[in-house]
Every structure is written in structure tokens, then in C-alpha cells.
Design an enzyme around this catalytic site. Structure first.
Site, short mmCIF file in Angstrom:
data_model
loop_
_atom_site.label_atom_id
_atom_site.label_comp_id
_atom_site.label_asym_id
_atom_site.label_seq_id
_atom_site.Cartn_x
_atom_site.Cartn_y
_atom_site.Cartn_z
N HIS A 1 19.44 11.51 93.33
CA HIS A 1 17.99 11.49 93.11
C HIS A 1 17.58 12.34 91.91
CE1 HIS A 1 14.13 10.23 94.08
NE2 HIS A 1 13.90 10.82 95.24
N ASP B 1 15.35 7.31 90.50
CA ASP B 1 14.17 7.33 91.36
C ASP B 1 14.32 6.33 92.50
OD1 ASP B 1 12.96 9.23 89.73
OD2 ASP B 1 12.02 7.71 88.45
#
EC number: 2.3.1.61
Length: 439
Positions: A410, A414
Site C-alpha cells: 500500500h 492505492d
């Protein structure tokens, strides 16, 4: 009188020379320098003869040399095993000191973080020294073993021994007639003893309560890498379900023709590799990696495929997937899987991947969250295919369903990009014609 005096002087000089030679030789022997003595005595004999004849005594002209090894000895060092590998562990010596060895014959095996490498002899000869024991770590460039060069005689042919003739059976000896003696009277029957009562005491095992087994090097490295991945990446997993009906029907329809033409079976993994390649091209961030403060975008799609091997799980890489067909991918998967099962993967077969696919479904896994294979940024998890209720056009039907899991970093990927990537794989595999049309 002058002749006698000159003779006495010559005798004294010769005695002096002999005394110096004896002292020098004794000094050499005391220093255990046998090679020096041989060099000293053999190469200097003519010089001493001239020295005695010329009555020229000068100890400063005597030189001592020490020889440590034969010119025929070859020291083999630990070879380079890849840019990122600096050491390995000796797992087995196939040759011991005193054994003969031929050119290219395996002498030992070294286990690295990724693969096991066989070390072959560069010359024929005899093993004279081993510099490490089994289980010890060795560093690239260090001495590994020493060979005394020499021709190795061919192994003599051993003729099979001729079968020995079976001995002739001897003529049977007639049994003697029983002596005519009166039969003894039968002994009186004794009463059976009363059985002892069974003990009610239970015995407990005195064996060890545990067994310790040293982790292999590849297992240690795998554990370290997975822990580093958890500590470094901000891992998150997204899921989706995949209707395998269309792909299974395509496989059923064309598997025989595919195998006949290409010589390999049509498996599901090649379809997942192709679908992942299409999705990676559309979402290049999933094919990227993090190096310090930089995001590195990889122009080629190199997909690691997890394979179960005798030493544990390995992830050989299929390179340039964007340029490979279904058949090319199946052939490469077959080649790499065979090498993995035989523990024969090379370093080059496991490095340089940009994305990984792990199929836990072959072991029956229904659901799971795979861990990223660093330095990559994402991994796709496949699971078992099961018939499940599925809604199609407002109706509940039974379909073969597989759950897909995408774990991603992450820090650079995204949620929108991860979900879009996984949905693309789902759309391509539920409509396999998209692979042919590259849609």
C-alpha cells in the site's frame, strides 16, 4: 717443509668446510625443512666440489629456500553464485581426501539462499585436502578444496562370476532300525500352575519429548525474507471471486488438440500468467518496486510461479511474459517445475521477477492471504475450484468458483489500482477470448 705446511693448511680448510656443511644441515633438519635439505644437497653438490677444490670457503654464498606445495596442486575456491549471494553452506562432500576425481565430476554441493549448486572438479587428480566440513558456511572466493593433478586410471571391468555348479546330491543313507527296547511308561500328568495376576501398573515412555532439526539454508532465508516483507511493506489484501466455467470449457474443448500440436498439456496456470500480464501492462504500478525513496517501473513482465520442491517452496521466474504464447508459457512452466523437483534450479532461474503467482488451490486451500515476495510489490493467490451458488442474470445457479486474493504494498499501490488490477484478471479469465484479442 713448505709443501708440508701447505698440505696442513688445505686439510684444515677442508675440515672447516665440512664442519660448516654439517652444522647447516643439522640446523635445517631441526627446522623440519626436509625440502630445503634436498634442495640444498642436490643443487649445491657441484658447488661444494668446486669449493673444496679451490679452498674457497665463504658461508655467505649459501642460500636456503623453502617449498610449501607441489606445482601440481590446484586449489579450488568457492565460485561466484550470483550477484546477491556471498556465501553458502556445504551440504555434502561426494569425495573425500585420497579419492580420485575426474574432470567435471561433482566434488561437493553448496546450498545457497535460493538453490543448491554442484561444484565440479576442473582437473583430474586426487583430493589432497578439504578446507570445510559438511554443514559449515563458506564465503565466495575462499579456498574450498585442493587437488593433486594427475591422470586417473579407468576403472577396471569386473567380470561377472560364473555360476558355480550345483553339487551332486549324495545317496540317501538308510535309516537304522529302531532298537527293540521296551517303551517307557508315560509320566504322570502334573497340574497346570496357577497364572500370576496381571500387573495394573502402566509404564510411561522414557523417549525424548521433542526432536530438533536444523533449518536448511533455504528455509532460513525464506523465513527471513518473509519477516522482512512484513516489517517493510504496508501489506493489504483485496479479494474477488472467479467463475471458471468459460476457462474450463475452453480447456475441455481444446486440450487434446493443444497437446498434440505443442507437446504440452493445457493447464490453468498459463491462462493466469497471460491474464496477469495483460493486467500488469494496464496497471504498471503493480509491476513496480520500491528502492529507498524511488519507485522503479519494470518494462518487462517477469512472473515468478511458486513450485513445491523437495527442499521447500521455490519461485522460479518466467521471463518476458508479454512476448510468450500459451504454449511457450506451458513449456517454460514444465521445464522449471522439472528442475525444481530434481533440485536442479540455477540461480538465474529464480532472480529478476517482478510479480508472483501462488497456487494454494493444488493443496486444497479455499482462502488465504499470500505474503509479498520482496522486493516485489504484489502477489496473486489462487485457490481451490469448488461448485458454489452463483447469481447469473437474477438466477441462482451452480458454478465452479475460485476465490482470488491480491496482496499489495500500500506504500505505492492505492486501493483503486489494486481492485482494478484484480477485476481485470477476473474479466479476462471469465472471457478467455480477451486473451487472444489482448483486450
Amino acid at each position: 717443509m713448505r709443501s708440508a705446511t701447505k698440505l696442513i693448511k688445505n686439510v684444515n680448510i677442508n675440515r672447516c668446510v665440512q664442519s660448516n656443511v654439517v652444522r647447516s644441515t643439522s640446523r635445517l633438519i631441526n627446522n623440519n625443512s626436509i625440502n630445503t635439505v634436498r634442495q640444498f644437497t642436490s643443487s649445491s653438490s657441484s658447488s661444494f666440489t668446486s669449493l673444496f677444490n679451490n679452498n674457497n670457503v665463504n658461508n655467505t654464498n649459501i642460500k636456503y629456500q623453502r617449498f610449501y606445495s607441489s606445482a601440481n596442486d590446484v586449489v579450488i575456491k568457492v565460485p561466484s553464485m550470483g550477484d546477491s549471494i556471498s556465501e553458502g553452506t556445504i551440504v555434502a562432500w561426494t569425495k573425500n581426501v585420497g579419492d580420485s576425481v575426474r574432470v567435471d565430476e561433482v566434488v561437493c554441493s553448496i546450498e545457497t539462499d535460493k538453490v543448491t549448486i554442484d561444484i565440479n572438479a576442473p582437473v583430474s587428480g586426487t583430493i589432497v585436502e578439504l578446507f570445510a566440513k559438511e554443514g559449515e558456511n563458506v564465503t565466495v572466493g575462499n579456498d574450498l578444496y585442493k587437488i593433486a593433478k594427475g591422470e586417473v586410471a579407468a576403472a577396471p571391468k569386473v567380470e561377472a562370476p560364473k555360476a558355480a555348479e550345483a553339487p551332486k546330491a549324495a545317496a540317501p543313507t538308510p535309516a537304522p532300525k529302531a532298537a527293540e527296547t521296551p517303551k517307557a511308561a508315560p509320566a504322570p500328568k502334573s497340574e497346570a500352575p496357577t497364572p500370576a495376576p496381571k500387573s495394573t501398573t502402566t509404564t510411561t515412555s522414557t523417549g525424548p519429548s521433542e526432536t530438533r532439526v536444523k533449518m536448511t539454508r533455504i528455509r532460513q532465508r525464506t523465513a527471513q525474507r518473509l519477516k522482512d516483507s512484513q516489517n517493510t511493506a504496508a501489506m493489504l489484501t483485496t479479494f474477488n471471486e472467479l467463475d471458471m466455467s468459460a476457462l474450463m470449457n475452453m480447456r475441455k474443448t481444446y486440450k487434446d488438440e493443444f497437446e498434440k500440436k505443442h507437446g504440452v498439456k493445457f493447464g490453468f496456470m498459463s491462462a493466469f500468467v497471460k491474464a496477469s500480464t495483460i493486467a500488469l501492462k494496464e496497471q504498471p504500478i503493480v509491476n513496480a518496486s520500491v528502492e529507498e525513496n524511488d519507485i522503479v517501473y519494470h518494462n518487462n513482465v517477469n512472473i515468478n510461479v511458486a513450485v513445491s520442491a523437495p527442499r521447500g517452496l521455490v519461485v522460479p521466474v518466467i521471463r518476458n511474459c508479454e512476448n510468450l504464447s500459451f504454449a511457450d508459457i506451458e513449456k517454460e512452466i514444465g521445464r522449471l517445475s522439472g528442475l525444481a523437483r530434481n533440485d536442479a534450479l540455477a540461480i538465474e532461474d529464480s532472480i529478476g521477477g517482478t510479480f508472483t503467482i501462488s497456487n494454494g488451490g493444488v493443496f486444497g486451500s479455499m482462502f488465504g492471504t499470500p505474503i509479498i515476495n520482496p522486493p516485489q510489490s504484489a502477489i496473486l493467490g489462487m485457490h481451490a475450484i469448488k461448485d458454489r451458488p452463483y447469481v447469473v442474470n437474477g438466477q441462482v445457479v451452480v458454478r465452479p468458483i475460485m476465490y482470488l486474493a491480491l496482496t499489495y504494498d500500500h506504500r505505492i499501490i492505492d486501493g483503486r489500482e489494486a481492485v482494478t488490477f484484480l477485476k481485470k484478471i477476473k474479466d479476462v479469465l471469465e472471457n478467455p477470448e480477451r486473451i487472444l484479442l489482448e483486450l
